[in-house]
Scaffold this motif. Structure first.
Motif, short mmCIF file in Angstrom:
data_model
loop_
_atom_site.label_atom_id
_atom_site.label_comp_id
_atom_site.label_asym_id
_atom_site.label_seq_id
_atom_site.Cartn_x
_atom_site.Cartn_y
_atom_site.Cartn_z
N ALA A 111 -3.30 3.64 14.48
CA ALA A 111 -3.24 3.70 13.02
C ALA A 111 -4.49 3.13 12.37
O ALA A 111 -4.79 3.44 11.21
CB ALA A 111 -2.00 2.96 12.51
N ARG A 118 -1.50 6.19 10.48
CA ARG A 118 -1.43 5.13 9.47
C ARG A 118 -0.31 5.43 8.47
O ARG A 118 0.48 4.54 8.12
CB ARG A 118 -2.78 5.03 8.74
N ALA A 119 -0.21 6.67 8.03
CA ALA A 119 0.81 7.04 7.05
C ALA A 119 2.21 6.86 7.62
O ALA A 119 3.11 6.35 6.94
CB ALA A 119 0.61 8.48 6.59
N GLU A 120 2.40 7.24 8.87
CA GLU A 120 3.72 7.09 9.49
C GLU A 120 4.07 5.63 9.74
O GLU A 120 5.20 5.20 9.52
CB GLU A 120 3.82 7.91 10.78
N LEU A 121 3.09 4.86 10.18
CA LEU A 121 3.33 3.42 10.39
C LEU A 121 3.62 2.74 9.06
O LEU A 121 4.52 1.90 8.97
CB LEU A 121 2.15 2.77 11.09
N ASP A 122 2.90 3.10 8.01
CA ASP A 122 3.16 2.54 6.68
C ASP A 122 4.57 2.87 6.22
O ASP A 122 5.26 2.03 5.62
CB ASP A 122 2.14 3.05 5.66
N ARG A 123 5.00 4.09 6.48
CA ARG A 123 6.36 4.52 6.10
C ARG A 123 7.40 3.65 6.81
O ARG A 123 8.36 3.18 6.20
CB ARG A 123 6.54 5.99 6.46
N ASN A 125 6.83 0.58 8.03
CA ASN A 125 6.67 -0.79 7.56
C ASN A 125 7.30 -1.01 6.20
O ASN A 125 7.81 -2.10 5.91
CB ASN A 125 5.19 -1.18 7.54
N GLU A 126 7.30 -0.01 5.34
CA GLU A 126 7.98 -0.11 4.05
C GLU A 126 9.48 -0.32 4.27
O GLU A 126 10.11 -1.17 3.63
CB GLU A 126 7.74 1.13 3.20
N SER A 129 10.04 -3.88 5.88
CA SER A 129 9.87 -4.95 4.90
C SER A 129 11.06 -5.03 3.95
O SER A 129 11.53 -6.12 3.63
CB SER A 129 8.58 -4.76 4.11
#
Length: 187
Positions: A111, A118-123, A125-126, A129
């Motif tokens: 990522a 990066r986009a999938e990991l961010d999704r 992580n949202e 969190s």
């Protein structure tokens, strides 16, 4: 007579190949050619299902992340906030096998340079969190941000630290350390 192909099974086979290659060699090694070779097919058999490498990665990673999220939700289902928080953290650090840990490490590393990853990991992580912070806020009202940060760093650190030795720490060691964290947070 043309051969019948089960398109659903072929997509799953392609996505599993992406994850297998990424787990073994990292996401940089995932190419349409590598996936085709892995499944014993031509590159056109792969590109019939995806428009390019980005879509190849996104589909496989999204499916894996959605599966992991569903497991997390199931682990917390029907529990009060305190028990659900414990179940969420235990699911993250005690539940996955070594292969899953390796895949997540490859995802985190990939990522850094790949926008699709990066986009999938961010999704993910949202979602993570929101799950973590909502529950922590209800069970640690004195310092919910600090407690959530400790748990977040603990989960990330335990997963990554396990690779210093080439494999995740044994389950008993992870469980002992988790008990120490629960005591330190008063949970």
């Amino acid at each position: 007579m043309p051969r019948q192909v089960d398109h659903h099974n072929r997509r799953e086979l392609i996505e599993r190949a992406v994850l297998d290659i990424a787990t073994e060699c990292g996401f940089a090694a995932v190419t349409i050619r590598a996936v085709a070779d892995h499944i014993g097919a031509s590159t056109s058999a792969v590109t019939h299902y995806v428009g390019g490498r980005e879509e190849l990665l996104r589909n496989a990673v999204r499916r894996e992340i959605d599966k992991r999220r569903q497991e997390g939700v199931q682990a917390m289902q029907g529990l009060d906030d305190r028990a659900a928080l414990r179940a969420l953290i235990e699911w993250a650090v005690l539940g996955p096998d070594a292969r899953t840990h390796q895949l997540w490490l490859a995802l985190v590393l990939g990522a850094a340079t790949d926008p699709a990853l990066r986009a999938e990991l961010d999704r993910f992580n949202e979602w993570w969190s929101a799950q973590l912070r909502d529950r922590v806020a209800r069970v640690c009202p004195d310092d919910p941000v600090g407690a959530a940060d400790v748990l977040d760093v603990f989960v990330d650190g335990l997963i990554l630290t396990g690779f210093d030795a080439g494999q995740p720490w044994p389950m008993e060691r992870r469980a002992r350390l988790l008990q120490t964290v629960w005591r330190a947070l008063g949970l």
